[in-house]
Scaffold this motif. Structure first.
Motif, mmCIF file in Angstrom:
data_model
loop_
_atom_site.group_PDB
_atom_site.id
_atom_site.type_symbol
_atom_site.label_atom_id
_atom_site.label_comp_id
_atom_site.label_asym_id
_atom_site.label_seq_id
_atom_site.Cartn_x
_atom_site.Cartn_y
_atom_site.Cartn_z
ATOM 1 N N GLU A 1 -0.281 3.584 -1.960
ATOM 2 C CA GLU A 1 0.819 4.171 -2.723
ATOM 3 C C GLU A 1 0.535 4.154 -4.235
ATOM 4 N N HIS B 1 -1.165 2.185 8.617
ATOM 5 C CA HIS B 1 -0.253 2.273 7.478
ATOM 6 C C HIS B 1 0.226 3.720 7.400
ATOM 7 N N THR B 2 1.156 3.995 6.485
ATOM 8 C CA THR B 2 1.747 5.346 6.432
ATOM 9 C C THR B 2 0.713 6.440 6.191
ATOM 10 N N THR B 3 -0.224 6.196 5.280
ATOM 11 C CA THR B 3 -1.218 7.235 4.992
ATOM 12 C C THR B 3 -2.616 6.641 5.019
#
Ligand SMILES: [Mg+2]
Length: 229
Positions: free
Chosen positions: A18, A195-197
């Motif tokens: 992030e 993880h998200t990305t």
């Protein structure tokens, strides 16, 4: 002696990707007089791909890649103050408070009661060790290793250093390419905690992924449950 469990750090224990996305957006904005977001992204990625081999992973290499890309994309028109700003973004990233992912503290408590926890991360030792210190998690780990790259050779050498047989070793992390495939390749086990990305340069080889089977869990806490069952 408890068995050893390997744990990744960035995007497994705390937020990392992030931070890079936030700065990539600033960089796109800075480049708008000269290029669209797509062109800026592609140019930055191409520079990073080359620079990782020279500088390794981490914020310093990312900053150098942005500086070089800014000069190239603007054809030399970018002003010196903007380049100095890019360097400041890097300093800001390095000082950013550590944000632990949900449930990490409880999961580490559970895992640490049955295993010696070996943190294995890659990148810039100064930055990575500073994050371990600032995370407040340092004393939960038996040992901490910062590798230049995570591949079968570097895992083999870390395990040999501690006298651990790869068949007795399990690794947990968010990257299939760095935390799962190389550990399976040397005969160990691995859990994938997505993880998200995923950064483009962390995308695993699809043929290699298709040839292996490994457990995928949503949260680190599920690893503790699976290991104890
Ligand atoms: Mg990671």
């Amino acid at each position: 002696m408890l068995p050893v469990l390997g744990l990744d750090a960035d995007d497994t224990l705390w937020e990392n990707e992030e931070r890079f996305h936030e700065v990539e957006q600033r960089f796109r904005d800075l480049m708008t007089p000269w290029a669209t977001s797509d062109i800026t992204d592609a140019a930055l990625l191409a520079t990073e791909r080359i620079n990782i081999a020279r500088h390794g992973y981490g914020i310093k290499g990312f900053v150098l890649s942005m500086v070089v890309t800014a000069v190239e994309v603007s054809d030399g028109a970018i002003d010196a103050w903007s380049l100095a700003n890019i360097v400041d973004w890097g300093h800001e990233m390095m000082a950013h408070p550590i944000e632990l992912l949900d449930g990490v503290l409880e999961a580490l408590d559970a895992l640490g009661s049955t295993h010696r926890l070996l943190l294995i991360t890659k990148g810039d030792p100064i930055d990575q060790l500073d994050k371990v210190r600032r995370s407040g998690l340092a004393e939960r780990f038996w040992r901490v290793e910062v590798l230049p790259e995570k591949n079968p050779d570097t895992y083999r050498s870390v395990l040999a250093h501690y006298g651990i047989d790869p068949v007795d070793f399990t690794m947990v992390g968010n990257s299939v390419k760095s935390d799962v495939l190389p550990v399976l390749a040397i005969g160990g086990q691995a859990f994938h905690v997505p993880h998200t990305t995923t950064w483009v340069l962390e995308e695993p080889d699809s043929d290699e992924v298709a040839s292996v089977v490994f457990p995928v869990v949503e949260q680190l806490s599920e690893v503790a449950e699976l290991l104890s069952s």
